[in-house]
Design an enzyme around this catalytic site. Structure first.
Site, mmCIF file in Angstrom:
data_model
loop_
_atom_site.group_PDB
_atom_site.id
_atom_site.type_symbol
_atom_site.label_atom_id
_atom_site.label_comp_id
_atom_site.label_asym_id
_atom_site.label_seq_id
_atom_site.Cartn_x
_atom_site.Cartn_y
_atom_site.Cartn_z
ATOM 1 N N ILE A 1 6.180 2.341 -3.535
ATOM 2 C CA ILE A 1 6.207 0.968 -4.065
ATOM 3 C C ILE A 1 5.333 0.899 -5.325
ATOM 4 O O ILE A 1 5.719 0.304 -6.330
ATOM 5 C CB ILE A 1 5.690 -0.039 -3.010
ATOM 6 C CG1 ILE A 1 6.664 -0.155 -1.835
ATOM 7 C CG2 ILE A 1 5.410 -1.402 -3.639
ATOM 8 C CD1 ILE A 1 7.958 -0.868 -2.118
ATOM 9 N N LYS A 2 4.165 1.516 -5.262
ATOM 10 C CA LYS A 2 3.267 1.506 -6.427
ATOM 11 C C LYS A 2 3.940 2.138 -7.636
ATOM 12 O O LYS A 2 3.832 1.634 -8.756
ATOM 13 C CB LYS A 2 1.957 2.238 -6.095
ATOM 14 C CG LYS A 2 1.092 1.466 -5.104
ATOM 15 C CD LYS A 2 -0.127 2.286 -4.710
ATOM 16 C CE LYS A 2 -0.930 1.583 -3.626
ATOM 17 N NZ LYS A 2 -2.012 2.412 -3.095
ATOM 18 N N ASN B 1 0.809 -1.226 0.000
ATOM 19 C CA ASN B 1 0.000 0.000 0.000
ATOM 20 C C ASN B 1 0.841 1.275 0.000
ATOM 21 O O ASN B 1 0.303 2.371 0.036
ATOM 22 C CB ASN B 1 -0.990 -0.001 1.175
ATOM 23 C CG ASN B 1 -0.298 -0.117 2.516
ATOM 24 O OD1 ASN B 1 0.872 -0.474 2.588
ATOM 25 N ND2 ASN B 1 -1.020 0.167 3.579
ATOM 26 N N CYS B 2 2.147 1.149 -0.070
ATOM 27 C CA CYS B 2 3.048 2.309 -0.095
ATOM 28 C C CYS B 2 3.024 2.954 -1.491
ATOM 29 O O CYS B 2 3.183 2.275 -2.501
ATOM 30 C CB CYS B 2 4.463 1.835 0.246
ATOM 31 S SG CYS B 2 5.751 3.055 -0.058
ATOM 32 N N ASP B 3 2.838 4.274 -1.548
ATOM 33 C CA ASP B 3 2.779 4.986 -2.836
ATOM 34 C C ASP B 3 4.075 4.834 -3.634
ATOM 35 O O ASP B 3 4.042 4.697 -4.857
ATOM 36 C CB ASP B 3 2.478 6.471 -2.621
ATOM 37 C CG ASP B 3 1.038 6.699 -2.191
ATOM 38 O OD1 ASP B 3 0.194 5.801 -2.412
ATOM 39 O OD2 ASP B 3 0.745 7.774 -1.619
#
Length: 115
Positions: free
Chosen positions: A14-15, A10-12
């Site tokens: 990481i996305k 859910n880390c931006d």
């Protein structure tokens, strides 16, 4: 070439890293600390290659929740224990390309790695 992206889904950041890799058609495995775990050996590898102060995410809410006393008394041993207890304290993402580790995500940085 073996590529592993370490982090929490859910880390931006990481996305963004995942999106970059997918858009460049780069095959990678995603290691989710919460599902796949974080072993002391894996953390030791990160710290040996990158340094505990680099690996420790001081911007996140998990770090900020530490008491002032905990923050002031941080050393490699205590920082590693905090990161094992709460993997969200690890700066994200960590990208492993073969045996080399890279930390953080910027498109230019990844373009350089995969040129």
């Amino acid at each position: 070439m073996s590529i592993i992206l370490y982090g929490i889904p859910n880390c931006d950041t990481i996305k963004k890293a995942k999106k970059f890799l997918q858009e460049q058609n780069i095959d990678f495995d995603f290691h989710d600390y919460r599902k796949d775990g974080l072993t002391p050996e894996l953390l030791d590898n990160f710290v040996e290659q990158l340094g505990w102060e680099t690996v420790l995410n001081k911007r996140g809410t998990t770090y900020r929740a530490l008491s002032d006393e905990q923050k002031q008394s941080l050393n490699e041993t205590s920082a590693k224990q905090h990161m094992l207890d709460a993997p969200a304290m690890i700066k994200r993402p960590i990208l492993k390309v073969d045996s080399e580790l890279h930390i953080g995500f910027k498109a230019a940085q990844y373009q350089e790695i995969f040129k």
